[in-house]
Design an enzyme around this catalytic site. Structure first.
Site, mmCIF file in Angstrom:
data_model
loop_
_atom_site.group_PDB
_atom_site.id
_atom_site.type_symbol
_atom_site.label_atom_id
_atom_site.label_comp_id
_atom_site.label_asym_id
_atom_site.label_seq_id
_atom_site.Cartn_x
_atom_site.Cartn_y
_atom_site.Cartn_z
ATOM 1 N N HIS A 24 0.842 -1.199 0.000
ATOM 2 C CA HIS A 24 0.000 0.000 0.000
ATOM 3 C C HIS A 24 0.879 1.252 0.000
ATOM 4 O O HIS A 24 0.686 2.161 -0.829
ATOM 5 C CB HIS A 24 -0.901 -0.018 1.240
ATOM 6 C CG HIS A 24 -1.747 1.202 1.407
ATOM 7 N ND1 HIS A 24 -3.097 1.226 1.113
ATOM 8 C CD2 HIS A 24 -1.443 2.459 1.843
ATOM 9 C CE1 HIS A 24 -3.583 2.430 1.360
ATOM 10 N NE2 HIS A 24 -2.590 3.204 1.808
ATOM 11 N N GLU A 25 1.840 1.300 0.914
ATOM 12 C CA GLU A 25 2.705 2.474 0.997
ATOM 13 C C GLU A 25 3.617 2.589 -0.215
ATOM 14 O O GLU A 25 3.856 3.695 -0.730
ATOM 15 C CB GLU A 25 3.525 2.433 2.287
ATOM 16 C CG GLU A 25 2.696 2.586 3.548
ATOM 17 C CD GLU A 25 1.929 3.904 3.573
ATOM 18 O OE1 GLU A 25 2.422 4.905 3.014
ATOM 19 O OE2 GLU A 25 0.826 3.937 4.150
ATOM 20 N N HIS A 70 1.883 4.278 -3.104
ATOM 21 C CA HIS A 70 1.865 5.744 -3.019
ATOM 22 C C HIS A 70 3.157 6.333 -3.580
ATOM 23 O O HIS A 70 3.150 7.285 -4.358
ATOM 24 C CB HIS A 70 1.707 6.191 -1.562
ATOM 25 C CG HIS A 70 0.344 5.991 -0.990
ATOM 26 N ND1 HIS A 70 -0.804 6.344 -1.659
ATOM 27 C CD2 HIS A 70 -0.057 5.491 0.212
ATOM 28 C CE1 HIS A 70 -1.849 6.062 -0.897
ATOM 29 N NE2 HIS A 70 -1.427 5.538 0.236
#
Length: 239
Positions: A25-26, A29
């Site tokens: 998820h990170e 980004h």
């Protein structure tokens, strides 16, 4: 393995699934920001699949650990997870189109989680095909990991779409609002996590009948789980 540690495989599966969900998820980004013109995450060493680079001591270790052990010791299984990673640094001004770019960077995390949930759902097919040839314990462990991978990614992705800064949904809403409304809305960011913690953990203890986690698991996550199973050719209807 002794009976007293029968929850250990559940713990390993849940932790591994959660770590993968949070890490990717990170990373999503950071890679989205880089593609849109901002190298801040890359320069900070955050474009990494090493989970340790994304660990927040409270949000990634302490709180999820308490939830995991508490549920495993009382229920024997994990029904709900909550936590967060150290946010990937993004310089909005470095994005080629700052407002639209920030929306895309914010959306990249939940989209990664939903994609991972679908990939996990597809893994059910080769695991089921091994029934009768692979050891039952190994097959069961693989299916439990897949279940936790779907669950962890759906919970993380859907939770982050809540329209409260600094969650991804809040940043998407900020990009959609007119500038006159977006600026004051962004000021909620410093209080956002406290608002969420109060609404999710503290308020249910004093407000009888108020159970946002239970409602979300029954009516949102459960239906999303069934949708993943359906889209990956595994049917629906829950466990």
């Amino acid at each position: 393995m002794t009976e007293g540690f029968g929850w250990l495989p559940e713990l390993v599966a849940a932790v591994l699934a959660s770590v993968l969900a949070i890490t990717l998820h990170e990373a999503a980004h950071g890679y989205a920001a880089l593609a849109l013109g901002d190298p801040t995450a890359k320069l900070a060493g955050r474009l990494s699949l090493n989970p340790l680079r994304h660990v927040d001591p409270v949000g990634t270790v302490l709180l999820p650990g308490i939830l995991l052990l508490g549920q495993l010791l009382t229920l024997g299984r994990v029904e709900f997870m909550f936590g967060w990673a150290k946010p990937v640094p993004v310089n909005i001004r470095a994005l080629r189109h700052p407002r639209q770019g920030m929306m895309l960077v914010a959306a990249a995390g939940p989209l990664m989680n939903f994609g991972l949930a679908l990939i996990a759902g597809l893994l059910i097919h080769p695991l089921v095909a091994l029934d009768g040839t692979a050891p039952r314990e190994a097959l069961f462990a693989g299916l439990r990991f897949v279940q936790y991978a779907i669950l962890a990614n759906l919970v993380l992705g859907l939770f982050n779409l809540l329209p409260i800064p600094p969650l991804d949904g809040g940043r998407i809403v900020t990009g959609l609002l007119p500038r006159a409304l977006a600026l004051p809305y962004m000021r909620l960011e410093r209080w956002g996590i406290l608002i969420v913690l109060f609404a999710v953990f503290l308020l249910p203890r004093v407000a009888e009948g108020y159970d946002p986690v239970g409602w979300a698991l029954r009516h949102v996550v459960a239906q999303a789980f069934d949708l993943v199973l359906t889209l990956t050719g595994n049917g629906g209807g829950g466990e």
